[in-house]
Design a protein around this motif. Structure first.
Motif, short mmCIF file in Angstrom:
data_model
loop_
_atom_site.label_atom_id
_atom_site.label_comp_id
_atom_site.label_asym_id
_atom_site.label_seq_id
_atom_site.Cartn_x
_atom_site.Cartn_y
_atom_site.Cartn_z
N LEU A 15 0.46 -1.08 -0.27
CA LEU A 15 -0.23 0.27 0.12
C LEU A 15 1.00 0.67 -0.09
N SER A 16 1.99 1.15 1.03
CA SER A 16 2.75 2.64 1.26
C SER A 16 3.80 3.16 -0.31
N SER A 17 3.38 1.52 -1.25
CA SER A 17 4.36 2.05 -2.08
C SER A 17 3.26 2.36 -3.35
N GLU A 18 2.34 2.33 -3.20
CA GLU A 18 1.04 3.14 -3.98
C GLU A 18 0.87 4.37 -3.81
N VAL A 19 0.58 4.46 -2.43
CA VAL A 19 0.59 5.88 -2.09
C VAL A 19 1.73 6.83 -2.72
N ALA A 20 2.94 6.25 -2.81
CA ALA A 20 4.10 6.91 -3.19
C ALA A 20 4.28 6.71 -4.80
N ARG A 21 3.37 6.08 -5.15
CA ARG A 21 3.38 6.43 -6.84
C ARG A 21 2.90 6.63 -7.26
N PHE A 22 0.76 7.06 -6.71
CA PHE A 22 0.43 8.39 -6.46
C PHE A 22 1.77 9.48 -6.57
N GLU A 23 1.57 9.28 -5.27
CA GLU A 23 2.55 11.17 -5.47
C GLU A 23 3.36 12.00 -5.91
N ARG A 24 4.36 10.51 -6.64
CA ARG A 24 5.80 10.52 -7.92
C ARG A 24 4.48 11.15 -9.17
N ALA A 25 3.22 10.36 -9.61
CA ALA A 25 2.58 10.84 -10.50
C ALA A 25 1.49 12.41 -10.93
N LEU A 26 1.86 12.94 -9.76
CA LEU A 26 0.98 14.03 -8.93
C LEU A 26 2.43 15.17 -9.82
N LEU A 27 3.38 14.39 -9.12
CA LEU A 27 4.88 15.99 -9.06
C LEU A 27 5.21 15.78 -10.45
N HIS A 28 4.89 14.38 -11.52
CA HIS A 28 5.30 14.63 -12.53
C HIS A 28 4.25 15.21 -13.56
N THR A 29 2.71 14.89 -13.17
CA THR A 29 2.59 15.67 -13.49
C THR A 29 2.46 17.21 -13.30
N ARG A 30 3.18 17.61 -12.48
CA ARG A 30 2.91 19.03 -12.32
C ARG A 30 4.19 19.58 -13.20
N GLU A 31 5.18 18.48 -12.95
CA GLU A 31 6.10 19.22 -14.09
C GLU A 31 5.90 19.90 -15.56
N GLU A 32 4.98 18.36 -15.88
CA GLU A 32 4.33 18.36 -17.28
C GLU A 32 3.15 20.29 -17.61
N ILE A 33 2.76 19.90 -16.65
CA ILE A 33 1.56 21.51 -16.56
C ILE A 33 2.46 23.15 -16.36
N LEU A 34 3.14 22.91 -15.77
CA LEU A 34 4.52 23.83 -15.96
C LEU A 34 4.81 24.62 -17.34
N ASN A 35 5.70 22.95 -17.50
CA ASN A 35 6.37 23.38 -18.96
C ASN A 35 5.65 23.70 -19.98
N ILE A 36 4.24 23.06 -19.97
CA ILE A 36 3.53 23.00 -21.32
C ILE A 36 3.28 25.33 -20.71
N GLN A 37 2.76 25.07 -20.11
CA GLN A 37 1.99 26.63 -19.14
C GLN A 37 3.19 27.36 -20.10
N LYS A 38 4.55 27.15 -19.54
CA LYS A 38 5.57 28.10 -19.93
C LYS A 38 5.66 28.40 -21.52
N ASN A 39 5.29 26.52 -22.28
CA ASN A 39 5.86 27.40 -23.67
C ASN A 39 4.70 28.01 -24.45
N ILE A 40 3.40 27.90 -23.53
CA ILE A 40 2.18 28.36 -23.98
C ILE A 40 2.64 30.03 -23.86
N ARG A 41 2.89 30.41 -22.83
CA ARG A 41 3.21 31.97 -22.53
C ARG A 41 3.81 32.50 -23.27
#
Lengths: 589, 88
Positions: free
Chosen positions: A47-73
């Motif tokens: 279970l704890s590794s599932e939670v960690a996986r989720f948190e990692r996915a959130l982090l990567h998604t955040r980076e991805e969105i920030l990146n796209i946002q920068k490009n669009i700006r």
């Protein structure tokens, strides 16, 4: 059953032509990943590794969105990048994260499964909302949700930038975040389920000068990845899995179109006038200031319709005077000395203002919209008028009121304009005191009383899309009766003639900004009726100019006289088709 | 630990939509207390943007804020001040 469906050849789908051109090619289906998430158990110790996986996915998604946002700006400016702030907020939503983690511990299933369940719950809640602005947020939640799932599955983001070769992009809809990561060299055309001529997909296609067909409704369900399709951005059709015969037909069609395009390109710097020297003004319709590039490259004489609804849509508060002003000033400066006709707010009908909570109407096209709305809300109307007047010192701006139905409304609108002028004078703010003011003629009662209206404006612009719908009593959104929507209906032509005559009798010029003005063969009749200004999408301009330059004014008058004697719209359309073919041949020769 | 409840009326012109909702959530997230917001039968976390949005709290609607935790009073004061502002 299903299999049979998927191999059917020559499936023709009709949508909305959003950008002209013909392309034949292979499909790249965006969002084709079926959301099929296995229900798998997870042991207590994992279970704890599932939670960690989720948190990692959130982090990567955040980076991805920030990146796209920068490009669009960088590419499109701050306004477009704004949407991603909402995406980031959804991503960081505490409830969502806590719900996923507690669900995970309770149900002991994979995090993908739990997360997808929570996501669906929120989407259901949003889809039940009354408020259109909030409902529209579903696409944001979906966008973020899909990104997170992709990271959870460890899949590469299937953005358009992963296209290996030249493809036709097929998607439910294209968002700025999709097109921002686009490898523009590998895109042949856009094809989408939803959208209109003013949607992001259409605008992007026009700026890339590739064809687009939107509003096909079910196209993503019918087309498979790698399918061969034909995109006809002229008629707004696509043909899925064409057979040899159809392919050959379209190959010829395409080379003809490209050849014609080359010839039309030569027209850019030639004047819009008939063989015998009768000049007309050929202008363009736009919605966004970034379209000016296209306006100029297609050789327009000015802007005959600058729609301003986008200021008010898909946002929270009302636009400020400064926002209006800087956009109008920018457009005026870029077009100077050519004129720019700004149409005041035309909301209602098929366009809603989300934040004002206008009640849903049974019959929105005949409801509380356009000038009716503005007269009821002078507080909102005045902001726009002030901005137009202030910007009028920077170029050749004109004002136009939409949906005037009679002289009373026109006078009320003019009174408000006068008040705004007086205010500016008191404040010592400069503006063009002689700014031309026009009325859009799109309601039959306005057309019938055009003589009266003409005495109190500087110009008319006939809005045929609505004029036809109101005169023929055809709801243009209803597919079942679409066949009755006939610009060549004798009733329509007579009405247009009476408006032009009324204008000329009172020494004002008469233009047209509906789709009718962009169809070469109809433009010839309008020319014969004496229309002074033709305004259409930039892409139609060369063709209309070609039509004008192919006839003499005398010829067009003769054609028009003949046409006015005919009894049905079909007769007229048939006659024009025959006549017009000769006209175009003469031009190319 | 005490639980405090307060009934408030939304004064903001746009209601608790997009921007105001995100500001509300940002304020709520500054506190460790558990914050719930109720409108009618619906009850959501005050720290969740999606929760707040689903309330569809327009101008003039009544909401009840329930806060439980060590900084409950400060949180309530802060949120009350925000909700009763007509502009943001």
């Amino acid at each position: 059953m299903k299999k049979k469906e998927s191999v059917r050849k020559n499936v023709k789908l009709k949508g909305i032509p959003a950008a002209s051109g013909i392309v034949i090619g292979k499909v790249f289906l965006l969002d084709s990943e079926e959301v099929n998430i296995p229900k798998k158990r997870v042991s207590e110790k994992d279970l704890s590794s599932e939670v960690a996986r989720f948190e990692r996915a959130l982090l990567h998604t955040r980076e991805e969105i920030l990146n796209i946002q920068k490009n669009i700006r960088n590419e499109l400016g701050n306004g477009h990048a704004e949407i991603f702030n909402a995406h980031l907020l959804f991503l960081e939503d505490r409830s969502l994260i806590e719900e996923v983690i507690s669900g995970l511990k309770k149900e002991k299933l994979t995090v993908e499964y739990i997360f997808y369940g929570v996501l669906k719950k929120y989407i259901r809640a949003f889809s039940k909302m009354q408020d259109t602005y909030l409902k529209e947020r579903i696409s944001d939640i979906n966008d973020v949700g899909k990104r997170i799932l992709r990271h959870l599955f460890g899949r590469k983001p299937r953005g358009i930038h992963t296209i290996p070769e030249k493809r036709i992009i097929v998607a439910y809809d294209l968002s700025p975040s999709d097109t921002a990561s686009l490898n523009k060299n590998n895109v042949l055309a856009f094809v989408t389920d939803i959208g209109s001529v003013t949607s992001h997909t259409a605008i992007m296609a026009k700026s890339l000068e590739i064809p687009a067909v939107v509003g096909l409704e079910v196209v993503t369900r019918i087309i498979k990845d790698d399918d061969m399709i034909i995109v006809d951005g002229i008629k707004g059709e696509i043909i899925v899995r064409p057979d040899q015969k159809t392919l050959r037909k379209y190959e010829t069609y395409r080379s003809k179109f490209e050849e014609a395009g080359k010839n039309l390109g030569k027209l850019k710097d030639l004047p819009a006038q008939t063989k015998d020297g009768h000049k007309i003004i050929l202008s363009a319709n736009i919605e966004f200031p970034d379209e000016i590039q296209s306006v100029l490259s297609h050789g327009a004489d000015g802007i005959g319709l600058y729609r301003t609804e986008y200021f008010y849509m898909n946002r929270e508060g009302l636009p400020s005077e400064e926002e209006h002003y800087s956009a109008y000033k920018n457009v005026a400066l870029q077009m100077v000395p050519n004129s720019v006709i700004i149409r005041t707010l035309d909301l209602g009908g098929d366009k809603y203002l989300s934040q004002l909570q206008i009640p849903h109407e049974m019959n929105p096209f005949m409801g509380w919209r356009a000038i009716r709305f503005c007269l009821a809300r002078p507080d909102i109307f005045k902001v726009q008028l002030r901005a137009i007047l202030r910007a009028s010192v920077h170029g050749n701006l004109k004002v136009m009121y939409p949906m005037i139905s009679g002289i009373k409304e026109l006078r009320q609108a003019n009174d408000i304009l006068e008040e705004v002028k007086q205010d500016l004078k008191k404040e010592d703010i400069p503006f063009n005191e002689d700014i031309e003011v026009g009325a859009m003629i799109e309601v039959p009662s306005a057309a019938l009383t055009a003589e009266t209206l003409a005495k109190e404006v500087d110009f008319f612009s006939i809005g045929t899309n609505d004029l036809i719908q109101y005169t023929l009593a055809i709801d243009r959104v209803n597919e079942k009766i679409a066949y009755l929507y006939e610009p060549t209906h004798p009733g329509i032509l007579k009405l247009i003639k009476s408006v032009i005559d009324a204008g000329h009798k009172n020494n004002i010029w008469v233009g047209m900004c509906g789709e009718m003005a962009g169809e070469p063969l109809l433009a010839v009749i309008l020319l014969g009726l004496g229309l002074d200004e033709f305004s259409t999408s930039p892409i139609n301009i060369p063709e209309v100019k070609n039509a004008m330059r192919s006839v003499t004014f005398q010829q067009s008058k003769k054609i028009t006289d003949k046409v006015l004697q005919m009894e049905t719209g079909e007769d007229i359309a048939g006659f024009l088709d025959k006549e017009f073919k000769d006209v175009i041949k003469k031009f190319q020769g | 630990m005490s639980k405090i409840k307060k009934k408030l009326v939304i004064k903001n012109k746009q209601g608790l939509h997009a921007r105001p909702a995100s500001l509300f959530v940002q304020i709520a997230n500054k506190y460790v207390s558990n914050i719930k917001v109720k409108k009618g039968k619906q009850k959501v976390s005050g720290k969740s943007i999606m929760g707040i949005l689903t309330l569809e709290a327009n101008k003039g609607s009544e909401i009840i804020i329930e806060i439980e935790g060590e900084d409950a009073h400060e949180a309530l004061e802060d949120l009350k001040k925000f909700v009763s502002k007509s502009k943001c």
